[in-house]
Design an enzyme around this catalytic site. Structure first.
Site, PDB file in Angstrom:
ATOM      1  N   ASP A  12       5.988  36.949  24.146  1.00  0.00           N
ATOM      2  CA  ASP A  12       4.876  36.374  23.729  1.00  0.00           C
ATOM      3  C   ASP A  12       3.591  36.832  24.261  1.00  0.00           C
ATOM      4  O   ASP A  12       3.570  37.464  25.251  1.00  0.00           O
ATOM      5  CB  ASP A  12       5.206  34.803  24.183  1.00  0.00           C
ATOM      6  CG  ASP A  12       4.132  33.917  23.764  1.00  0.00           C
ATOM      7  OD1 ASP A  12       3.680  34.258  22.387  1.00  0.00           O
ATOM      8  OD2 ASP A  12       4.211  32.588  24.063  1.00  0.00           O
ATOM      9  N   GLY A  13       2.498  36.560  23.654  1.00  0.00           N
ATOM     10  CA  GLY A  13       0.961  36.831  24.157  1.00  0.00           C
ATOM     11  C   GLY A  13       0.460  37.972  23.455  1.00  0.00           C
ATOM     12  O   GLY A  13      -0.675  38.406  23.588  1.00  0.00           O
ATOM     13  N   GLY A  15      -0.949  37.929  20.467  1.00  0.00           N
ATOM     14  CA  GLY A  15      -2.414  37.137  19.787  1.00  0.00           C
ATOM     15  C   GLY A  15      -3.429  37.442  20.915  1.00  0.00           C
ATOM     16  O   GLY A  15      -4.476  37.843  20.616  1.00  0.00           O
ATOM     17  N   ARG A  16      -3.004  36.832  21.922  1.00  0.00           N
ATOM     18  CA  ARG A  16      -4.132  36.431  22.903  1.00  0.00           C
ATOM     19  C   ARG A  16      -4.525  37.897  23.481  1.00  0.00           C
ATOM     20  O   ARG A  16      -5.775  38.355  23.911  1.00  0.00           O
ATOM     21  CB  ARG A  16      -3.592  35.808  24.038  1.00  0.00           C
ATOM     22  CG  ARG A  16      -3.841  34.299  23.888  1.00  0.00           C
ATOM     23  CD  ARG A  16      -2.807  33.399  24.878  1.00  0.00           C
ATOM     24  NE  ARG A  16      -1.361  33.568  24.156  1.00  0.00           N
ATOM     25  CZ  ARG A  16      -0.250  33.099  25.098  1.00  0.00           C
ATOM     26  NH1 ARG A  16      -0.667  32.631  26.318  1.00  0.00           N
ATOM     27  NH2 ARG A  16       0.760  33.275  24.474  1.00  0.00           N
ATOM     28  N   TRP A  17      -3.620  38.800  23.615  1.00  0.00           N
ATOM     29  CA  TRP A  17      -3.964  40.517  24.274  1.00  0.00           C
ATOM     30  C   TRP A  17      -4.914  40.953  22.984  1.00  0.00           C
ATOM     31  O   TRP A  17      -5.992  41.467  23.479  1.00  0.00           O
ATOM     32  CB  TRP A  17      -2.593  41.212  24.037  1.00  0.00           C
ATOM     33  CG  TRP A  17      -2.908  42.710  24.484  1.00  0.00           C
ATOM     34  CD1 TRP A  17      -2.990  43.009  25.912  1.00  0.00           C
ATOM     35  CD2 TRP A  17      -3.009  43.607  23.902  1.00  0.00           C
ATOM     36  NE1 TRP A  17      -3.081  44.448  25.885  1.00  0.00           N
ATOM     37  CE2 TRP A  17      -3.257  44.891  24.503  1.00  0.00           C
ATOM     38  CE3 TRP A  17      -3.162  43.853  22.101  1.00  0.00           C
ATOM     39  CZ2 TRP A  17      -3.244  46.174  24.160  1.00  0.00           C
ATOM     40  CZ3 TRP A  17      -3.381  45.354  22.011  1.00  0.00           C
ATOM     41  CH2 TRP A  17      -3.429  46.264  22.656  1.00  0.00           C
ATOM     42  N   ARG A  25      -5.187  39.628  15.396  1.00  0.00           N
ATOM     43  CA  ARG A  25      -3.893  39.420  16.170  1.00  0.00           C
ATOM     44  C   ARG A  25      -2.777  40.424  16.011  1.00  0.00           C
ATOM     45  O   ARG A  25      -1.968  40.887  16.497  1.00  0.00           O
ATOM     46  CB  ARG A  25      -3.387  37.945  15.534  1.00  0.00           C
ATOM     47  CG  ARG A  25      -4.233  36.917  16.103  1.00  0.00           C
ATOM     48  CD  ARG A  25      -3.679  35.575  15.557  1.00  0.00           C
ATOM     49  NE  ARG A  25      -2.224  35.496  15.739  1.00  0.00           N
ATOM     50  CZ  ARG A  25      -1.789  35.139  16.900  1.00  0.00           C
ATOM     51  NH1 ARG A  25      -2.854  34.552  17.760  1.00  0.00           N
ATOM     52  NH2 ARG A  25      -0.561  34.860  17.219  1.00  0.00           N
ATOM     53  N   HIS A  29       0.486  42.764  17.665  1.00  0.00           N
ATOM     54  CA  HIS A  29       1.727  42.986  17.259  1.00  0.00           C
ATOM     55  C   HIS A  29       2.176  44.260  17.102  1.00  0.00           C
ATOM     56  O   HIS A  29       3.368  44.668  17.347  1.00  0.00           O
ATOM     57  CB  HIS A  29       2.179  42.164  15.824  1.00  0.00           C
ATOM     58  CG  HIS A  29       1.747  40.627  15.839  1.00  0.00           C
ATOM     59  ND1 HIS A  29       2.158  39.860  16.873  1.00  0.00           N
ATOM     60  CD2 HIS A  29       1.062  40.045  14.921  1.00  0.00           C
ATOM     61  CE1 HIS A  29       1.853  38.545  16.694  1.00  0.00           C
ATOM     62  NE2 HIS A  29       1.192  38.695  15.544  1.00  0.00           N
ATOM     63  N   ARG A  63       2.691  30.326  10.124  1.00  0.00           N
ATOM     64  CA  ARG A  63       1.308  30.848  10.465  1.00  0.00           C
ATOM     65  C   ARG A  63       0.730  31.399   9.361  1.00  0.00           C
ATOM     66  O   ARG A  63       1.427  31.393   8.008  1.00  0.00           O
ATOM     67  CB  ARG A  63       1.660  32.079  11.519  1.00  0.00           C
ATOM     68  CG  ARG A  63       2.289  31.857  12.903  1.00  0.00           C
ATOM     69  CD  ARG A  63       2.379  33.097  14.028  1.00  0.00           C
ATOM     70  NE  ARG A  63       2.454  32.632  15.022  1.00  0.00           N
ATOM     71  CZ  ARG A  63       2.641  33.222  16.083  1.00  0.00           C
ATOM     72  NH1 ARG A  63       2.102  34.545  15.949  1.00  0.00           N
ATOM     73  NH2 ARG A  63       2.983  32.725  17.262  1.00  0.00           N
ATOM     74  N   LEU A 123      24.352  49.846  24.401  1.00  0.00           N
ATOM     75  CA  LEU A 123      23.597  48.409  24.336  1.00  0.00           C
ATOM     76  C   LEU A 123      23.535  47.782  23.000  1.00  0.00           C
ATOM     77  O   LEU A 123      23.773  48.621  21.832  1.00  0.00           O
ATOM     78  CB  LEU A 123      22.051  48.822  24.466  1.00  0.00           C
ATOM     79  CG  LEU A 123      21.243  47.527  24.338  1.00  0.00           C
ATOM     80  CD1 LEU A 123      21.318  46.526  25.759  1.00  0.00           C
ATOM     81  CD2 LEU A 123      19.919  47.904  24.353  1.00  0.00           C
ATOM     82  N   ARG A 180      10.295  35.307  29.479  1.00  0.00           N
ATOM     83  CA  ARG A 180       9.280  34.892  28.744  1.00  0.00           C
ATOM     84  C   ARG A 180       8.001  35.292  29.321  1.00  0.00           C
ATOM     85  O   ARG A 180       7.479  35.000  30.373  1.00  0.00           O
ATOM     86  CB  ARG A 180       9.001  33.385  28.316  1.00  0.00           C
ATOM     87  CG  ARG A 180       7.918  33.009  27.448  1.00  0.00           C
ATOM     88  CD  ARG A 180       8.025  31.772  26.831  1.00  0.00           C
ATOM     89  NE  ARG A 180       7.179  31.594  25.585  1.00  0.00           N
ATOM     90  CZ  ARG A 180       7.318  30.865  24.716  1.00  0.00           C
ATOM     91  NH1 ARG A 180       8.266  30.062  24.683  1.00  0.00           N
ATOM     92  NH2 ARG A 180       6.263  31.013  23.785  1.00  0.00           N
ATOM     93  N   SER A 188      10.811  27.501  23.306  1.00  0.00           N
ATOM     94  CA  SER A 188      10.422  27.472  21.854  1.00  0.00           C
ATOM     95  C   SER A 188      11.386  27.487  20.721  1.00  0.00           C
ATOM     96  O   SER A 188      11.293  28.503  20.201  1.00  0.00           O
ATOM     97  CB  SER A 188       9.275  28.786  21.555  1.00  0.00           C
ATOM     98  OG  SER A 188       8.026  28.248  22.370  1.00  0.00           O
TER      99      SER A 188
HETATM  100  C1  IPE Z   1       8.051  32.205  20.444  1.00  0.00           C
HETATM  101  O1  IPE Z   1       6.724  32.231  20.710  1.00  0.00           O
HETATM  102  C2  IPE Z   1       8.560  33.177  19.362  1.00  0.00           C
HETATM  103  C3  IPE Z   1       8.378  34.471  19.593  1.00  0.00           C
HETATM  104  C4  IPE Z   1       7.826  34.985  20.506  1.00  0.00           C
HETATM  105  C5  IPE Z   1       8.783  35.169  18.468  1.00  0.00           C
HETATM  106  P1  IPE Z   1       5.482  31.319  19.876  1.00  0.00           P
HETATM  107  O2  IPE Z   1       4.144  32.069  20.231  1.00  0.00           O
HETATM  108  O3  IPE Z   1       5.899  31.184  18.344  1.00  0.00           O
HETATM  109  O4  IPE Z   1       5.750  30.037  20.717  1.00  0.00           O
HETATM  110  P2  IPE Z   1       4.826  28.710  20.965  1.00  0.00           P
HETATM  111  O5  IPE Z   1       4.169  28.291  19.714  1.00  0.00           O
HETATM  112  O6  IPE Z   1       3.692  29.139  21.894  1.00  0.00           O
HETATM  113  O7  IPE Z   1       5.619  27.636  21.432  1.00  0.00           O
HETATM  114  C1  IPE Z   2       4.422  36.773  20.029  1.00  0.00           C
HETATM  115  O1  IPE Z   2       3.044  36.905  20.135  1.00  0.00           O
HETATM  116  C2  IPE Z   2       5.003  37.423  18.694  1.00  0.00           C
HETATM  117  C3  IPE Z   2       5.151  36.537  17.796  1.00  0.00           C
HETATM  118  C4  IPE Z   2       5.500  35.175  17.922  1.00  0.00           C
HETATM  119  C5  IPE Z   2       5.713  37.065  16.377  1.00  0.00           C
HETATM  120  P1  IPE Z   2       2.313  35.755  19.706  1.00  0.00           P
HETATM  121  O2  IPE Z   2       1.617  36.008  18.254  1.00  0.00           O
HETATM  122  O3  IPE Z   2       2.739  34.387  19.779  1.00  0.00           O
HETATM  123  O4  IPE Z   2       0.934  35.792  20.731  1.00  0.00           O
HETATM  124  P2  IPE Z   2       0.188  34.687  21.318  1.00  0.00           P
HETATM  125  O5  IPE Z   2       1.166  33.686  21.794  1.00  0.00           O
HETATM  126  O6  IPE Z   2      -0.601  33.682  20.038  1.00  0.00           O
HETATM  127  O7  IPE Z   2      -1.013  35.173  22.338  1.00  0.00           O
HETATM  128 MG    MG Z   3       2.815  32.992  21.229  1.00  0.00          MG
END
Ligand code: IPE
Ligand code: IPE
Ligand code: MG
Length: 243
Positions: A12-13, A15-17, A25, A29, A63, A123, A180, A188
């Site tokens: 996760d993260g 988008g914020r990165w 965003r 990815h 999304r 693996l 996480r 999630s």
């Molecule tokens: C969980 O992350 C799903 C994945 C990492 C693929 P999200 O970013 O979708 O989860 P929420 O919305 O913060 O709970």
């Molecule tokens: C995780 O990063 C990747 C997916 C859920 C596909 P996010 O896209 O959720 O990034 P944030 O949480 O918005 O930073």
């Molecule tokens: Mg996220």
């Protein structure tokens, strides 16, 4: 150091990165995919037997269409480019999740990667894709109910082991360690049944910044955990406590 047999990562993260870098965003990815590639190899080289990566949740379909399409494209490109490498590293690839929703070109690439790596014995890499644990459990309940309705099973036959073996994760063992990134502390909709006794490791690091040394920190933290499964360990002095 005790090594988890199964590591699961909620990556996760991204988008914020990207946002911090004032980029779209999707840029996050793309970087996130590169990191995933490194971490897969790192887990394989450390002798971890199973790695599940949460790549796309059932909720992620909601999304913006553009982000979803780009994520699918990144995934297809990753599989096309990486399959040969997976074979070289003796990594067997599979997926869990609702494949019916995945675009055809992506599901073709998935099928190809699974076939090409089917013989690999190192693996086991699982992508949780279009995956939601509630949906998985719902499907499991439905399947068992149908078997009961067909007279194949009696309600008394339903036990934990039957549920386990009907889940899409079967026969992969439950995750020992769930990591996480990005500071969020929730599942999630990831592996709800399977996480009953998992150890959790949360880090503030955003997934695109996650490195092999962060992985090692998580593995080290895991090795220090005492897993009791509701029991008492031989170290617990029960008599002393009751005195
Ligand atoms: C969980 O992350 C799903 C994945 C990492 C693929 P999200 O970013 O979708 O989860 P929420 O919305 O913060 O709970
Ligand atoms: C995780 O990063 C990747 C997916 C859920 C596909 P996010 O896209 O959720 O990034 P944030 O949480 O918005 O930073
Ligand atoms: Mg996220």
């Amino acid at each position: 150091m005790s090594l988890p047999k199964h590591v699961a990562i909620i990556m996760d993260g991204n988008g914020r990165w990207a946002q911090l870098k004032r980029r779209p965003r999707t840029f996050g990815h793309i970087k996130g995919t590169r990191v995933a590639k490194k971490i897969i190899t790192a887990c394989s080289r450390r002798g971890i037997k199973n790695l599940t990566l949460y790549a796309f949740s059932t909720e992620n379909w909601f999304r913006p269409q553009e982000e979803v399409s780009l994520l699918m494209m990144i995934l297809r490109r990753y599989l096309k480019r990486e399959t040969e490498n997976l074979v070289k590293e003796n990594i067997r690839f599979s997926v869990i999740g609702d494949m019916a929703l995945i675009p055809l070109d992506v599901s073709d690439a998935i099928a190809h990667s699974m076939e090409a790596t089917a013989h690999c014995t190192g693996l086991h890499l699982v992508f949780a894709l279009s995956y939601g644990s509630r949906q998985e459990i719902t499907n499991t309940v439905k399947e068992i109910a149908m078997r009961v309705a067909a007279g194949e099973l009696a309600p008394e036959d339903i036990d934990e082991s039957l549920i386990n073996s009907t889940l899409s994760t079967y026969p992969t063992p439950d995750p020992d360690l769930i990591i996480r990134t990005s500071g969020e502390q929730r599942l999630s909709n990831f592996l709800l049944w399977q996480a009953a006794y998992s150890e959790f490791y949360f880090t503030e690091v955003l997934w695109p910044n996650f490195t092999e040394s962060h992985l090692d920190e998580a593995l080290h933290a895991f090795s220090k955990r005492q897993r009791r499964y509701g029991k008492v360990t031989t170290n617990d002095n029960v008599e002393k406590l009751s005195n």
